[in-house]
Write a protein that holds these residues in place. Structure first.
Motif, short mmCIF file in Angstrom:
data_model
loop_
_atom_site.label_atom_id
_atom_site.label_comp_id
_atom_site.label_asym_id
_atom_site.label_seq_id
_atom_site.Cartn_x
_atom_site.Cartn_y
_atom_site.Cartn_z
N VAL A 230 0.91 76.74 -62.25
CA VAL A 230 0.07 75.55 -62.32
C VAL A 230 -1.35 75.94 -62.72
N ASP A 231 -2.09 74.93 -63.19
CA ASP A 231 -3.45 75.15 -63.64
C ASP A 231 -4.48 74.75 -62.59
N ALA A 232 -4.06 73.95 -61.62
CA ALA A 232 -4.99 73.48 -60.59
C ALA A 232 -4.18 73.04 -59.38
N VAL A 233 -4.88 72.77 -58.30
CA VAL A 233 -4.24 72.38 -57.04
C VAL A 233 -4.90 71.11 -56.53
N GLU A 234 -4.10 70.13 -56.16
CA GLU A 234 -4.62 68.91 -55.55
C GLU A 234 -4.92 69.21 -54.08
N VAL A 235 -6.19 69.21 -53.72
CA VAL A 235 -6.57 69.57 -52.34
C VAL A 235 -7.05 68.36 -51.54
N LEU A 236 -7.20 67.23 -52.19
CA LEU A 236 -7.44 65.98 -51.49
C LEU A 236 -6.38 64.99 -51.94
N ASN A 237 -5.48 64.67 -51.04
CA ASN A 237 -4.38 63.75 -51.34
C ASN A 237 -4.31 62.72 -50.21
N GLY A 238 -4.19 61.47 -50.57
CA GLY A 238 -4.22 60.40 -49.58
C GLY A 238 -3.00 60.27 -48.71
N LYS A 239 -1.95 61.04 -48.98
CA LYS A 239 -0.71 60.91 -48.22
C LYS A 239 -0.46 62.08 -47.27
N VAL A 240 -1.43 62.95 -47.12
CA VAL A 240 -1.24 64.08 -46.22
C VAL A 240 -2.36 64.11 -45.20
N THR A 241 -2.23 64.98 -44.22
CA THR A 241 -3.24 65.09 -43.17
C THR A 241 -4.43 65.90 -43.65
N GLU A 242 -5.54 65.78 -42.91
CA GLU A 242 -6.73 66.57 -43.25
C GLU A 242 -6.43 68.06 -43.16
N LYS A 243 -5.61 68.43 -42.19
CA LYS A 243 -5.26 69.85 -42.04
C LYS A 243 -4.52 70.36 -43.27
N GLU A 244 -3.60 69.53 -43.75
CA GLU A 244 -2.83 69.96 -44.92
C GLU A 244 -3.70 70.02 -46.16
N ASN A 245 -4.62 69.06 -46.30
CA ASN A 245 -5.57 69.14 -47.41
C ASN A 245 -6.46 70.38 -47.29
N ALA A 246 -6.92 70.65 -46.07
CA ALA A 246 -7.78 71.82 -45.87
C ALA A 246 -7.04 73.12 -46.17
N PHE A 247 -5.76 73.15 -45.80
CA PHE A 247 -4.96 74.35 -46.09
C PHE A 247 -4.80 74.52 -47.60
N SER A 248 -4.56 73.43 -48.30
CA SER A 248 -4.45 73.49 -49.77
C SER A 248 -5.75 74.01 -50.37
N ARG A 249 -6.87 73.53 -49.85
CA ARG A 249 -8.16 73.97 -50.36
C ARG A 249 -8.36 75.46 -50.16
N LYS A 250 -7.96 75.92 -48.99
CA LYS A 250 -8.13 77.34 -48.68
C LYS A 250 -7.32 78.21 -49.64
N VAL A 251 -6.10 77.79 -49.89
CA VAL A 251 -5.25 78.57 -50.79
C VAL A 251 -5.77 78.49 -52.22
N ALA A 252 -6.20 77.29 -52.65
CA ALA A 252 -6.72 77.15 -54.02
C ALA A 252 -7.96 78.02 -54.22
N ASP A 253 -8.85 78.02 -53.24
CA ASP A 253 -10.07 78.82 -53.36
C ASP A 253 -9.72 80.31 -53.45
#
Length: 394
Positions: free
Chosen positions: A315-338
């Motif tokens: 993939v070319d990018a990661v969705e780290v803010l998604n309206g259908k998941v929890t804040e924890k899951e978004n934060a985890f996505s952000r951590k991995v993307a960074d």
């Protein structure tokens, strides 16, 4: 007068089909008819990966026609708060309410099973899959990635996010507007293109315009909007409407922009990357949906392991803010993307009008068409934003 009796039997079982899939089986039989269903649920996102239905006995010639409509549930996330409503609205209305009820019971059982310690998943014999550390190390890595050692060190040095602290994002659209550019919601679903949505495309556009977004991208499941239709919508509403689609792969859902090809079924992430074409831009949509709901510790997923998922090599990018998941899951996505140095996006994943713009993406450049969107995505000059803090009733 003889006694009148009626017997109905219903059985639902759940088993681990493979490392990433739960299989729920349902059987319903009574004096009148009998039907069976198999539901394959992807544990990486708790979405319905595939369905098989059959009638063992039936009463009308219409019964068999329900099987095809049953597949409208493929791609739906069983964790969504409105999942039951959607299944009743789509499968129950267009297929058969008996199939819909049995499907919901299978998904409820799978959800309960996933909340239990999943020892069979952890004990699964380790086939030489592409997910194994050895296979990952041997696989060619794109130049844009850090090597595994660098990546692991990067994550290890990243402070663990506090649960109450939102991900690193901009949440002041007014401030961003002063800097120019534009704000787009990159992830929306419309009905009937996405059967799981309850919002018409016209209502979605009107709401996006009303709340001040600069444009939207329609990303319906396995549905690619043609450019003429998008142009008509833009002209009718005097609003920027662009297209992409959300494709289900063996590695989870992917937002695809700039592809000239349709992907009607489930493909591998490698196939999607190859067939989408060199101009396409791929975003991992909600890559950790469901993991924290079921206890990330029990599944044994750490940021280090998460970064080694095959998904992130394609993939070319990661969705780290998604309206259908929890804040924890978004934060985890952000951590991995960074840690992977992958760009991050935001999107509402709206299925209802009131969800439009919950999250969006701010681009530094102005965007007026698909070519400019692709150029902006490739530039990496964008960031996810919290756009609609207090959703209003539709």
């Amino acid at each position: 007068m003889p006694d009148v009796t009626f017997i109905r039997n219903k059985i639902v079982t759940v088993e681990v089909h493979n490392e990433k899939t739960l299989l729920a089986r349902g059987l319903l039989a009574d004096d009148i008819y009998g039907l069976e269903i198999k539901v394959y649920i992807d544990t990486t996102g708790m979405t319905i990966h595939a369905l098989e239905g059959q009638w063992n006995r039936w009463t009308t010639p219409e019964c068999h026609r329900a099987i095809e409509e049953l597949h409208r549930a493929v791609g739906a996330c069983i964790l969504d708060s409105d999942f039951s409503q959607k299944i009743k609205k789509t499968v129950g209305r267009l297929s058969c309410r008996h199939f819909a009820n049995l499907l919901l019971e299978c998904c409820d059982s799978a959800r309960e099973a996933a909340e239990l310690p999943i020892k069979p998943l952890e004990k699964t014999a380790a086939p030489a899959s592409a997910e194994s550390p050895a296979a990952h190390a041997a696989a060619p890595q794109p130049d844009r990635r850090l090597n595994p050692e660098t990546v692991e060190a990067s994550v290890a040095s990243t402070p663990a996010p506090e649960h109450s602290r939102p991900p690193k994002t901009q949440n002041a659209p007014a401030t961003l507007r002063e800097a120019g550019g534009c704000i787009l919601d990159l992830h929306l679903h419309s009905y009937p293109a996405s059967p799981c949505s309850s919002a018409s495309v016209d209502d979605l556009i009107r709401e996006a315009k009303r709340i001040g977004l600069d444009g939207i991208c329609l990303t319906d499941h396995h549905h690619r909007w043609d450019r003429d239709s998008l142009a008509r919508l833009s002209k009718t509403h005097d609003f920027l409407v662009l297209g992409g689609n959300e494709v289900t792969t063996d590695q989870g859902d992917i937002l695809v922009f700039g592809a000239e090809k349709d992907f009607p079924g489930i493909v591998t992430i490698q196939e999607l990357r190859e067939q989408a074409g060199p101009e396409a831009f791929l975003i991992a949509a909600h890559p950790f949906r469901g993991f924290l709901t079921f206890g990330i510790g029990r599944l044994g997923l750490t940021p280090e392991k998460a970064m080694q998922r095959t998904l992130f090599r394609y993939v070319d990018a990661v969705e780290v803010l998604n309206g259908k998941v929890t804040e924890k899951e978004n934060a985890f996505s952000r951590k991995v993307a960074d840690a992977l140095h992958l760009p991050a996006t935001g999107g509402s994943d709206a299925h209802e009008v009131s969800e439009v713009g919950l999250y969006a993406t701010h681009f530094e450049a102005a965007i007026q068409n698909e070519a400019e969107l692709l150029a902006a995505l490739r530039s990496g000059r964008f960031q996810p934003v919290v756009f609609r803090v207090n959703p209003s009733p539709a």
